[in-house]
Design a protein around this motif. Structure first.
Motif, PDB file in Angstrom:
ATOM      1  N   ALA A  62      -8.797  25.412 102.885  1.00 29.43           N
ATOM      2  CA  ALA A  62      -9.733  26.439 102.440  1.00 29.43           C
ATOM      3  C   ALA A  62      -9.292  26.968 101.085  1.00 29.43           C
ATOM      4  O   ALA A  62      -8.103  27.110 100.827  1.00 29.43           O
ATOM      5  CB  ALA A  62      -9.760  27.579 103.452  1.00 29.43           C
ATOM      6  N   PRO A  63     -10.252  27.222 100.198  1.00 31.82           N
ATOM      7  CA  PRO A  63      -9.894  27.785  98.887  1.00 31.82           C
ATOM      8  C   PRO A  63      -9.157  29.111  99.071  1.00 31.82           C
ATOM      9  O   PRO A  63      -9.436  29.845 100.025  1.00 31.82           O
ATOM     10  CB  PRO A  63     -11.241  28.031  98.214  1.00 31.82           C
ATOM     11  N   SER A  65      -9.449  31.779  97.604  1.00 36.35           N
ATOM     12  CA  SER A  65     -10.315  32.960  97.604  1.00 36.35           C
ATOM     13  C   SER A  65     -10.887  33.210  99.003  1.00 36.35           C
ATOM     14  O   SER A  65     -11.008  34.352  99.442  1.00 36.35           O
ATOM     15  CB  SER A  65     -11.453  32.761  96.601  1.00 36.35           C
ATOM     16  N   LEU A  66     -11.220  32.085  99.699  1.00 34.59           N
ATOM     17  CA  LEU A  66     -11.780  32.237 101.048  1.00 34.59           C
ATOM     18  C   LEU A  66     -10.720  32.787 101.995  1.00 34.59           C
ATOM     19  O   LEU A  66     -10.984  33.720 102.762  1.00 34.59           O
ATOM     20  CB  LEU A  66     -12.292  30.881 101.561  1.00 34.59           C
ATOM     21  N   ILE A  67      -9.518  32.200 101.907  1.00 35.59           N
ATOM     22  CA  ILE A  67      -8.430  32.676 102.768  1.00 35.59           C
ATOM     23  C   ILE A  67      -8.197  34.159 102.523  1.00 35.59           C
ATOM     24  O   ILE A  67      -8.064  34.949 103.450  1.00 35.59           O
ATOM     25  CB  ILE A  67      -7.139  31.862 102.486  1.00 35.59           C
ATOM     26  N   SER A  69     -10.282  36.328 101.409  1.00 35.69           N
ATOM     27  CA  SER A  69     -11.368  37.178 101.895  1.00 35.69           C
ATOM     28  C   SER A  69     -11.407  37.236 103.416  1.00 35.69           C
ATOM     29  O   SER A  69     -11.902  38.193 103.996  1.00 35.69           O
ATOM     30  CB  SER A  69     -12.712  36.691 101.348  1.00 35.69           C
ATOM     31  N   VAL A  70     -10.856  36.181 104.062  1.00 35.72           N
ATOM     32  CA  VAL A  70     -10.853  36.202 105.530  1.00 35.72           C
ATOM     33  C   VAL A  70      -9.734  37.088 106.057  1.00 35.72           C
ATOM     34  O   VAL A  70      -9.935  37.873 106.968  1.00 35.72           O
ATOM     35  CB  VAL A  70     -10.715  34.774 106.105  1.00 35.72           C
TER      36      VAL A  70
END
Lengths: 247, 94
Positions: A62-63, A65-67, A69-70
């Motif tokens: 996962a990018p 940024s996604l990590i 944001s999660v």
């Protein structure tokens, strides 16, 4: 030792492969595999399969940024909830309170039935020949007449000078209570003044209109006054003022 | 876990066995594997991914997939069996 049948082993072989079996079960499966070529082949296939999948299945990381944001919002979200509680909970309380107040005010209070009864009584008094039990413009005749008939003493005054001659008085019955009803004249109109005892606190005069009649009511000295007539609102309020001022 | 330690050593030896089934399973064709994985119903694909790619222990798979831990092994067994069938199908088509 190896009571395992192949059906059970076909599942257990996967636990064996993944090293998820306890020691005893691992030994059992191993013993079965040593004797059963079929199950051994199954294990080999499963092992090859996992190798193939591991090697060739696409695995996308996962990018960042996604990590971020999660995982990052876990804490802020909690505080968001707290903020929500902090601001909205009192807000909701206030709203609920306001709603309760509105309902309390808007709902016809305990007064309404009395006013309706008073208006009905006023109408009834004009229908027959029963406006007055004691016909007199003399307050010293009317007031003593009530004595012994009521457990309170209504103020009785004549306001002929102000244009509201006392016509007389009678007993009435409102809200399950004996009530003094005084009749005043105003030109050709009749004004009924109902006086009944109350335990409630004093209340300033209130004017309303019920079925075309004007009604002025207030509470003073543990007595409730209700004036009903078809005269002008202002005139009725004038009489109310006179009654409150006394003689 | 003495037995477990021996497992990887068999790997190379087995790949020489080369029955048609093993050939299909031991494919080097990444596209084929992906296609077979895609053909699985999500609940089965899920345990395969969690086990082989995320390398999770059964207890974590049970948590993530929200299934009883006792179900993980049987579901994984079914998932691998289905994946094998898919690969065989695809292999036959080629």
């Amino acid at each position: 030792m190896n009571e395992l049948d192949c059906t059970a082993c076909q599942t257990l072989v996967h636990g064996y492969l993944d090293k998820e079996l306890d020691t005893a079960m691992t030994a059992k499966v191993a013993a079965h595999l040593a004797e059963c070529a079929e199950c051994a082949r199954l294990l080999d296939e499963a092992r090859l399969l996992t190798v193939s999948v591991k090697r060739h299945a696409p695995y996308y990381t996962a990018p960042a940024s996604l990590i971020a944001s999660v995982f990052a919002p876990v804490a802020p979200r909690n505080s968001a909830l707290k903020r929500w509680r902090k601001w909205f909970a009192p807000g909701f309380s206030a709203a609920a309170l306001a709603l309760a107040m509105v309902l309390y005010v808007a709902t016809p209070g305990s007064e309404q039935p009395l006013m309706d009864e008073a208006v009905s009584s006023h109408v009834r008094s004009l229908m027959g020949e029963h406006l007055n039990d004691v016909v007199s413009s003399d307050r010293h005749t009317v007031k003593p007449w009530f004595t012994g008939k009521l457990d309170f003493s209504p103020p009785v005054f004549d306001y002929s000078a102000q244009g509201f001659p006392l016509l007389g008085g009678r007993l009435d019955y409102l809200q399950h209570q004996a009530t003094a009803a005084l009749a005043y004249g105003r030109a050709k109109h009749i004004i009924n003044v109902f006086v009944l005892p109350t335990t409630e606190a004093d209340e300033p005069p209130k004017t309303r209109s019920i079925r075309g009649f004007n009604v002025v009511s207030w509470q003073a000295n543990h007595m409730r006054f209700v004036l009903v007539s078809d005269v002008e609102k202002a005139e009725l309020e004038t009489l109310g003022q006179l009654l409150r001022n006394g003689a | 876990m003495a037995i477990g330690d021996e497992l990887p050593e068999d790997d190379a030896a087995l790949s020489h066995g080369q029955s048609p089934e093993l050939l299909a399973i031991h494919t080097e064709n990444a596209a084929l594997i992906q296609q077979a994985l895609r053909a699985l119903p999500p609940m089965f694909r899920e345990v395969i991914v969690l086990k082989e790619l995320e390398e999770m222990p059964y207890k974590d798979i049970a948590l993530v997939a929200d299934i009883p831990i006792g179900t993980v092994m049987s579901r994984l067994a079914r998932a691998r069996a289905m994946l094998k069938l898919e690969l065989l199908k695809l292999h036959d088509h080629e």
